[in-house]
Design an enzyme around this catalytic site. Structure first.
Site, short mmCIF file in Angstrom:
data_model
loop_
_atom_site.label_atom_id
_atom_site.label_comp_id
_atom_site.label_asym_id
_atom_site.label_seq_id
_atom_site.Cartn_x
_atom_site.Cartn_y
_atom_site.Cartn_z
N LYS A 214 0.83 -1.21 0.00
CA LYS A 214 0.00 0.00 0.00
C LYS A 214 0.86 1.25 0.00
O LYS A 214 2.03 1.22 0.40
CB LYS A 214 -0.94 0.05 1.20
CG LYS A 214 -0.29 -0.02 2.59
CD LYS A 214 0.14 1.29 3.23
CE LYS A 214 0.64 1.12 4.66
NZ LYS A 214 1.42 2.24 5.19
N PRO B 270 9.38 -4.39 0.18
CA PRO B 270 10.44 -4.13 1.17
C PRO B 270 9.89 -4.16 2.59
O PRO B 270 8.74 -3.78 2.83
CB PRO B 270 10.93 -2.73 0.81
CG PRO B 270 10.46 -2.46 -0.57
CD PRO B 270 9.25 -3.31 -0.80
N ALA C 222 9.65 -3.20 6.65
CA ALA C 222 9.77 -2.01 7.51
C ALA C 222 10.02 -0.77 6.67
O ALA C 222 10.93 0.02 6.91
CB ALA C 222 10.86 -2.20 8.57
N GLY D 281 7.15 1.14 5.26
CA GLY D 281 5.97 2.01 5.16
C GLY D 281 5.01 1.59 4.07
O GLY D 281 4.08 2.32 3.73
N GLY E 268 4.24 -6.63 5.70
CA GLY E 268 3.96 -7.64 6.73
C GLY E 268 2.48 -7.68 7.06
O GLY E 268 1.90 -8.75 7.26
N ASP F 230 -2.26 -1.75 10.50
CA ASP F 230 -2.45 -1.65 9.04
C ASP F 230 -3.21 -2.85 8.47
O ASP F 230 -3.56 -2.85 7.29
CB ASP F 230 -1.09 -1.57 8.33
CG ASP F 230 -0.48 -0.17 8.39
OD1 ASP F 230 -1.19 0.77 8.79
OD2 ASP F 230 0.70 -0.05 8.02
O1 C5P Z 1 -0.21 -1.82 15.28
P1 C5P Z 1 1.23 -2.02 14.90
O2 C5P Z 1 1.90 -3.09 15.73
O3 C5P Z 1 1.45 -2.21 13.45
O4 C5P Z 1 1.95 -0.65 15.25
C1 C5P Z 1 3.34 -0.54 15.37
C2 C5P Z 1 3.68 0.65 16.25
O5 C5P Z 1 3.33 1.87 15.59
C3 C5P Z 1 2.88 0.69 17.54
O6 C5P Z 1 3.58 0.04 18.58
C4 C5P Z 1 2.78 2.16 17.84
O7 C5P Z 1 3.94 2.61 18.49
C5 C5P Z 1 2.76 2.80 16.46
N1 C5P Z 1 1.42 3.17 16.00
C6 C5P Z 1 0.77 4.26 16.58
N2 C5P Z 1 -0.48 4.62 16.12
C7 C5P Z 1 -1.08 3.92 15.14
C8 C5P Z 1 -0.44 2.82 14.54
C9 C5P Z 1 0.81 2.46 15.00
O8 C5P Z 1 1.30 4.91 17.47
N3 C5P Z 1 -2.29 4.29 14.72
#
Ligand code: C5P
Length: 280
Positions: free
Chosen positions: A12, A90, A92, A94, A98, A129
């Site tokens: 994405k 790729p 990590a 963005g 994963g 995501d």
């Molecule tokens: O949900 P996920 O494990 O993918 O998020 C990874 C990290 O990104 C979270 O631990 C958090 O620190 C940050 N995050 C956030 N707000 C979001 C999504 C992710 O702070 N809406």
């Protein structure tokens, strides 16, 4: 009998991303337009005696295994499956690679196990995501922590972009932690893009104008290369926007030929650039 399902797990781009606030749970409240692109991992899921995940690239955080456990718990089944992932997206970076793999695992197991579950709700337990990918939408306005997915109409013609692939990884958690309240400004841009999709009036110019991301300053603080890649591209007349928490950057092209032209310009500047179609 072993049964198997093979799925494409697309990457994405966040066409625009606003941080609306901080939540009591430590996450950030988002408002972002997500869109899939024509870059995908291959995910194959089969019934199996135990849980085994084979990935063509070693992953520190095994989100695909987490997806198996989450759907198994919801369905009262043993968390067993064989998952094979061929990575092209790729890591990590963005681009949600994963998370997309994890959503493909959820979809595949729902089919293999013949269970009727709310995949978007389960996806939110796997990662922020994941709900977008589990929804199956090609373009969507994503809200909350990422769990609210409002699909948007897909454009009649695909949009074209050039994606600049990073040479390093960037931790999502670290970029969010580096975000400061004054880094805002993207909110109106997110709504302009969402509105253009709703009205069927999306154009490359409009997308270029509004491709803003509130995480850009934080990502640039964590990864110095972002500023130098953007400066190198800007010197050649190419603006680069950030997707997600980076470090992947993208530029909006007028059409496929323009995307190929921009990709050549950026490659000559030493960037790993490739043309892609959006919302395919
Ligand atoms: O949900 P996920 O494990 O993918 O998020 C990874 C990290 O990104 C979270 O631990 C958090 O620190 C940050 N995050 C956030 N707000 C979001 C999504 C992710 O702070 N809406």
């Amino acid at each position: 009998m072993t049964r198997a399902i093979a799925l494409r797990a697309p990457a994405k781009l966040n066409l625009a991303l606003a941080i609306v606030g901080e939540r009591p749970d430590g996450y950030h409240e988002l408002r972002s337009v997500f869109a899939t692109i024509d870059l995908a991992d291959d995910v194959r899921v089969a019934t199996h005696r135990r849980l085994e995940v084979r990935n063509s690239i070693a992953m520190a955080d095994d989100v695909a295994a987490r997806a198996v456990r989450v759907i198994a718990r919801a369905c009262g089944r043993d968390p067993t499956a064989f998952v094979r992932i061929r990575k092209r997206i790729p890591i990590a970076a963005g681009m949600g690679g994963g998370s997309s793999d994890a959503a493909a695992v959820l979809r595949a197991l729902a089919i293999l196990w013949r269970v009727d579950v709310d995949l978007v709700a389960l996806a939110a337990e796997v990662g922020s995501d994941v709900p977008f990918f589990a929804s199956g939408a090609r373009v969507a306005l994503v809200l909350g922590r990422g769990e609210i997915v409002e699909p948007l109409p897909t454009p009649a013609e695909p949009l074209h972009v050039v994606v600049v692939r990073p040479t390093m990884r960037l931790s999502t958690a670290e970029v969010f932690a580096a975000h400061r309240a004054e880094d805002g400004g993207a909110l109106a841009h997110v709504d302009a893009i969402a509105d253009a999709f709703v009205r069927g009036r999306m154009t490359p110019d409009l997308l270029r104008t509004h491709a803003e991301n509130d995480l850009l300053a934080a990502a640039a603080r964590k990864c110095e290369a972002i500023a130098s890649w953007r400066a190198a591209a800007a010197a050649r007349g190419v603006p680069l926007a950030l997707t997600g928490s980076g470090p992947t950057l993208f530029s909006v092209a007028d059409d496929r030929a323009d995307a190929l032209r921009i990709a050549r310009i950026l490659r000559r500047a030493g960037l790993r650039a490739r043309a892609h179609a959006v919302a395919l």
